[in-house]
Scaffold this active site. Structure first.
Site: not given
Length: 234
Positions: A102-104, A106
């Site tokens: 999960l990106d920063k 999200s």
């Protein structure tokens, strides 16, 4: 360990690295077997001493799977790689790897495990494991947007798999993916003229985020774990 196993599988089963990252670590000279740099395809025998970045790697006596609610602002990297790594604010009973990313910007459900085979199965696109998200975009959703998102969007030199998309509010929808391209939902929306302003993963396979607060985790056990493992063994 009775039979020799490849070094990437050994590191994966020990919960240190995924097989892909283990291959990269071997290529970088970060893995030793009995003091000698490992090579691609090296095998580990009973009694061998394996080290990664100078630390001895022990086979796991047991495997564990955790559901974690990743907060905004944290990133899926190793503790050493980034000051905002999830592992700097997370203390698990055993060393684990994250399953997918999960990106920063999200948030939501992230599975963590020291079971390399389970991790590999969950991340292989050909296995079509479902991941469900709640997404909010910057302007009202149209019927055409829903149709295009569900039928496939051209990103990263490919067309995304057909998926289920359901409108939940003027600017909000749920989406169920069976693949995990880099920043896939954000790229899909951008390709259609929308910007994601909120993205939360709420389910992976049969595992639900539920009432976990941001930063909290729980171990997956019992029937819930059995169903997950069965899905990954097919």
């Amino acid at each position: 360990m009775n039979e020799p196993i490849r070094i990437n599988k050994y590191l994966s089963e020990a919960g240190v690295l995924s097989r892909r990252k283990a291959d990269l670590a071997v290529e970088a000279g970060e893995v030793m077997i009995n003091g000698v740099p490992a090579s691609m395809g090296s095998k580990v025998l009973a009694g061998d001493v394996v080290t990664y970045r100078g630390e001895v790697v022990q086979p796991q006596a047991s495997t564990h799977v955790y559901a974690y609610n990743k907060p905004l602002g944290l990133v899926c990297t190793s503790r050493e790689a980034d000051k905002d790594s999830i592992f700097r604010s997370l203390s698990l009973p055993v060393p684990c790897m994250y399953v997918g990313r999960l990106d920063k910007n999200s948030q939501g459900l992230l599975l963590l495990t020291n079971d390399g085979d389970l991790s590999n199965s969950l991340q292989k696109a050909r296995n079509h494991h479902e991941k469900e998200y709640v997404v909010r975009v910057d302007h009202p959703i149209t019927v055409e947007f829903l149709k295009q998102m569900s039928s496939g969007v051209e990103i990263l030199d490919t067309v995304t798999r057909p998926c289920k998309v359901v409108k939940q509010g003027q600017n909000t929808f749920r989406i169920i993916l069976t693949q995990g391209l880099n920043r896939q939902i954000r790229r899909m929306c951008e390709a259609l003229g929308y910007k994601v302003v909120f993205l939360k993963r709420i389910r992976e396979c049969n595992i639900l985020l539920g009432e976990l607060a941001p930063g909290e985790y729980r171990e997956i056990l019992g029937e819930e774990l059995k169903i997950l493992r069965n899905a990954c063994s097919k």
